[in-house]
Design an enzyme around this catalytic site. Structure first.
Site, PDB file in Angstrom:
ATOM      1  N   ASN A 134       0.854  -1.183   0.000  1.00 27.17           N
ATOM      2  CA  ASN A 134       0.000   0.000   0.000  1.00 27.17           C
ATOM      3  C   ASN A 134       0.888   1.231   0.000  1.00 27.17           C
ATOM      4  O   ASN A 134       2.001   1.209   0.526  1.00 27.17           O
ATOM      5  CB  ASN A 134      -0.886   0.010   1.252  1.00 27.17           C
ATOM      6  CG  ASN A 134      -1.804   1.230   1.304  1.00 27.17           C
ATOM      7  OD1 ASN A 134      -2.450   1.565   0.315  1.00 27.17           O
ATOM      8  ND2 ASN A 134      -1.826   1.895   2.444  1.00 27.17           N
ATOM      9  N   HIS A 144       0.940   5.237   1.173  1.00 25.70           N
ATOM     10  CA  HIS A 144       0.196   6.099   2.105  1.00 25.70           C
ATOM     11  C   HIS A 144       0.850   7.478   2.114  1.00 25.70           C
ATOM     12  O   HIS A 144       2.092   7.573   2.203  1.00 25.70           O
ATOM     13  CB  HIS A 144       0.246   5.481   3.513  1.00 25.70           C
ATOM     14  CG  HIS A 144      -0.529   6.242   4.524  1.00 25.70           C
ATOM     15  ND1 HIS A 144      -1.907   6.194   4.608  1.00 25.70           N
ATOM     16  CD2 HIS A 144      -0.119   7.102   5.481  1.00 25.70           C
ATOM     17  CE1 HIS A 144      -2.305   6.984   5.600  1.00 25.70           C
ATOM     18  NE2 HIS A 144      -1.251   7.545   6.143  1.00 25.70           N
ATOM     19  N   ASP A 199      -0.963  -5.387   6.345  1.00 26.08           N
ATOM     20  CA  ASP A 199      -1.318  -6.472   7.272  1.00 26.08           C
ATOM     21  C   ASP A 199      -2.757  -6.216   7.730  1.00 26.08           C
ATOM     22  O   ASP A 199      -3.457  -5.383   7.144  1.00 26.08           O
ATOM     23  CB  ASP A 199      -0.321  -6.557   8.443  1.00 26.08           C
ATOM     24  CG  ASP A 199      -0.361  -5.324   9.335  1.00 26.08           C
ATOM     25  OD1 ASP A 199       0.511  -5.212  10.212  1.00 26.08           O
ATOM     26  OD2 ASP A 199      -1.265  -4.471   9.144  1.00 26.08           O
ATOM     27  N   GLY A 222      -4.002  -4.607  10.035  1.00 27.47           N
ATOM     28  CA  GLY A 222      -4.315  -3.297  10.624  1.00 27.47           C
ATOM     29  C   GLY A 222      -4.533  -2.223   9.580  1.00 27.47           C
ATOM     30  O   GLY A 222      -4.504  -2.488   8.378  1.00 27.47           O
ATOM     31  N   ASP A 264      -2.919   0.711   7.837  1.00 32.46           N
ATOM     32  CA  ASP A 264      -1.629   1.386   7.575  1.00 32.46           C
ATOM     33  C   ASP A 264      -0.572   0.981   8.595  1.00 32.46           C
ATOM     34  O   ASP A 264       0.251   1.789   9.024  1.00 32.46           O
ATOM     35  CB  ASP A 264      -1.839   2.915   7.602  1.00 32.46           C
ATOM     36  CG  ASP A 264      -2.848   3.344   6.550  1.00 32.46           C
ATOM     37  OD1 ASP A 264      -3.612   4.290   6.821  1.00 32.46           O
ATOM     38  OD2 ASP A 264      -2.875   2.731   5.465  1.00 32.46           O
TER      39      ASP A 264
END
Ligand code: GRF
Length: 193
Positions: free
Chosen positions: A105, A107, A139, A141, A143
């Site tokens: 990802n 961010h 994962d 969570g 970020d």
């Protein structure tokens, strides 16, 4: 390497990745673009005749069913790596079971600072003088996965959310291209399993 991109917005990061893959020397090809809505970013794939898919949460009885459907839609394209580039949903256990370790990802902040969906606004609100871009493994969570790469971006006087976000996105594009290339050529300790 086969890359599936997940997006929810304008897809400027996806567009940058697609441009990078135009270089035959770039070690990855985007094989499909998937969204949780009829996102404008899907147009970048359609224009290139690439497969797209939309997996809407509201089309499913619950989040678990949506998560399973999303995992199946991604799997249909046999990716080596999945890139979340402005995908605004938190993926669930079905997606993570199959892709954790090869799902990244990007961010628009220097995680762990400013996690969540309003990172740029939060950095401005906190009076940060430096923020940046993070590429991390996803994962369970929000970020919170292992950081793969980070790059700083200055906050300038007079910045509003849009101006700062555009400056961050310019850095995100480069960082994402570099990190995807490193991951798929296995030149990083967190290479996909
Ligand atoms: C990027 O800044 C990404 O980090 C954030 O949303 C933005 C996506 O921009 N999650 P775009 O849709 O690629 O233009």
């Amino acid at each position: 390497a086969r890359v599936v991109v997940l997006l929810s917005g304008t897809g400027s990061l996806c567009a940058a990745l697609l441009e990078a893959t135009d270089d035959p020397g770039y070690p990855a090809d985007v094989v499909a673009v998937v969204s949780d809505r009829d996102a404008p970013g899907l147009e970048h794939a359609r224009r290139r005749g690439l497969p797209t898919a939309t997996c809407r949460l509201r089309d499913f009885p619950d989040r678990a069913a949506w998560d399973r459907a999303l995992a199946d839609v991604i799997a249909a394209h046999h990716p080596d790596l999945v890139v979340s580039a402005g995908f605004m949903k938190i993926v669930g256990p079905a997606v993570l079971e199959r892709y954790e370790g090869r799902l990244v990802n990007t961010h628009p902040a220097l995680l762990p600072a400013f996690p969540g969906a309003h990172a740029v606004r939060d950095a401005l609100g906190a009076g940060a003088e430096v923020t940046g871009s993070t590429v991390h493994l996803v994962d369970a969570g929000v970020d919170t996965g292992p950081v793969l790469a980070q790059r700083e971006v200055p906050v300038l006087p007079g910045d509003d959310e849009d101006r700062l976000h555009e400056r961050i996105k310019a850095v995100e594009r480069t960082l994402l291209m570099e990190t995807v290339a490193r991951l798929v050529t296995g030149t990083t300790e967190e290479s996909p399993r």
